[in-house]
Motif scaffolding. Structure first.
Motif, PDB file in Angstrom:
ATOM      1  N   ARG A  48      34.378  37.894  60.232  1.00 23.10           N
ATOM      2  CA  ARG A  48      33.941  37.544  58.881  1.00 23.10           C
ATOM      3  C   ARG A  48      34.017  36.026  58.727  1.00 23.10           C
ATOM      4  NH1 ARG A  48      37.766  41.292  58.234  1.00 23.10           N
ATOM      5  NH2 ARG A  48      37.086  43.433  58.020  1.00 23.10           N
ATOM      6  N   ARG A  53      33.363  32.494  56.208  1.00 21.54           N
ATOM      7  CA  ARG A  53      33.181  31.943  54.870  1.00 21.54           C
ATOM      8  C   ARG A  53      33.348  30.435  54.951  1.00 21.54           C
ATOM      9  NH1 ARG A  53      38.310  30.677  53.180  1.00 21.54           N
ATOM     10  NH2 ARG A  53      39.984  31.944  54.043  1.00 21.54           N
ATOM     11  N   ARG A  81      34.768  26.837  54.439  1.00 25.55           N
ATOM     12  CA  ARG A  81      36.178  26.463  54.296  1.00 25.55           C
ATOM     13  C   ARG A  81      36.426  25.825  52.934  1.00 25.55           C
ATOM     14  NH1 ARG A  81      39.815  22.409  58.027  1.00 25.55           N
ATOM     15  NH2 ARG A  81      41.771  22.905  56.985  1.00 25.55           N
ATOM     16  N   ALA A 136      43.282  28.026  56.376  1.00 23.57           N
ATOM     17  CA  ALA A 136      43.155  29.332  57.025  1.00 23.57           C
ATOM     18  C   ALA A 136      44.534  29.997  57.012  1.00 23.57           C
ATOM     19  CB  ALA A 136      42.668  29.164  58.455  1.00 23.57           C
ATOM     20  N   THR A 153      46.789  33.896  58.191  1.00 25.36           N
ATOM     21  CA  THR A 153      46.948  34.796  59.330  1.00 25.36           C
ATOM     22  C   THR A 153      45.631  35.470  59.683  1.00 25.36           C
ATOM     23  OG1 THR A 153      49.216  35.195  58.646  1.00 25.36           O
ATOM     24  CG2 THR A 153      48.275  36.751  60.209  1.00 25.36           C
ATOM     25  N   HIS A 154      45.342  35.537  60.983  1.00 28.52           N
ATOM     26  CA  HIS A 154      44.136  36.162  61.528  1.00 28.52           C
ATOM     27  C   HIS A 154      42.872  35.385  61.176  1.00 28.52           C
ATOM     28  CE1 HIS A 154      46.725  39.384  62.617  1.00 28.52           C
ATOM     29  NE2 HIS A 154      46.985  39.683  61.377  1.00 28.52           N
ATOM     30  N   GLU A 155      43.009  34.118  60.857  1.00 30.26           N
ATOM     31  CA  GLU A 155      41.861  33.269  60.562  1.00 30.26           C
ATOM     32  C   GLU A 155      41.945  31.993  61.392  1.00 30.26           C
ATOM     33  OE1 GLU A 155      40.909  34.398  55.931  1.00 30.26           O
ATOM     34  OE2 GLU A 155      41.953  32.533  56.345  1.00 30.26           O
ATOM     35  N   VAL A 201      35.780  29.154  57.874  1.00 34.55           N
ATOM     36  CA  VAL A 201      36.949  29.938  58.246  1.00 34.55           C
ATOM     37  C   VAL A 201      36.450  31.265  58.814  1.00 34.55           C
ATOM     38  CG1 VAL A 201      38.998  31.138  57.397  1.00 34.55           C
ATOM     39  CG2 VAL A 201      38.445  28.862  56.533  1.00 34.55           C
ATOM     40  N   GLU A 236      37.552  34.963  60.027  1.00 32.31           N
ATOM     41  CA  GLU A 236      38.599  35.977  59.985  1.00 32.31           C
ATOM     42  C   GLU A 236      38.345  36.962  61.111  1.00 32.31           C
ATOM     43  OE1 GLU A 236      40.351  39.609  57.279  1.00 32.31           O
ATOM     44  OE2 GLU A 236      38.825  38.302  56.424  1.00 32.31           O
ATOM     45  N   PRO A 268      39.819  40.393  62.463  1.00 26.89           N
ATOM     46  CA  PRO A 268      40.754  41.501  62.265  1.00 26.89           C
ATOM     47  C   PRO A 268      41.445  41.864  63.581  1.00 26.89           C
ATOM     48  CG  PRO A 268      38.600  42.006  61.325  1.00 26.89           C
ATOM     49  CD  PRO A 268      38.444  40.764  62.142  1.00 26.89           C
TER      50      PRO A 268
END
Length: 86
Positions: free
Chosen positions: A24, A26, A28, A32, A34-36, A74, A76, A78
């Motif tokens: 995913r 987006r 910035r 950022a 966690t997990h980004e 950013v 993401e 998962p």
């Protein structure tokens, strides 16, 4: 933190694979979390019903957006979308 891969220890060097549709993206605005991760947009590729965004480092994401602003984004990722290649 991510998934545990049996047979691999901290410090091991591995290749990972993440499906493009699982990432995913987006623009910035802030930090950022966690997990980004932050990556610079290098290319915008129009597709039927959306676009593919290509970032530095070989990362790609698909979006329903028809326009994208240049600059830092950013991404993401998962944890359950990460697959170990080797």
């Amino acid at each position: 933190a991510g998934n545990y891969f049996p047979g691999h220890l901290l410090g091991d060097h591995v290749w990972i694979c993440v499906r493009t549709d699982a990432v995913r993206a987006r623009p910035r605005h802030g930090r950022a979390v966690t997990h980004e991760m932050v990556a610079r947009l290098e290319r915008f590729v129009p597709l039927p019903g959306g676009a593919r965004l290509e970032f530095e480092g070989g990362w790609k994401a698909e979006t329903s957006a028809t326009l994208a602003e240049a600059g830092e984004w950013v991404l993401e990722i998962p944890p359950d979308a990460v697959r170990l290649v080797a």
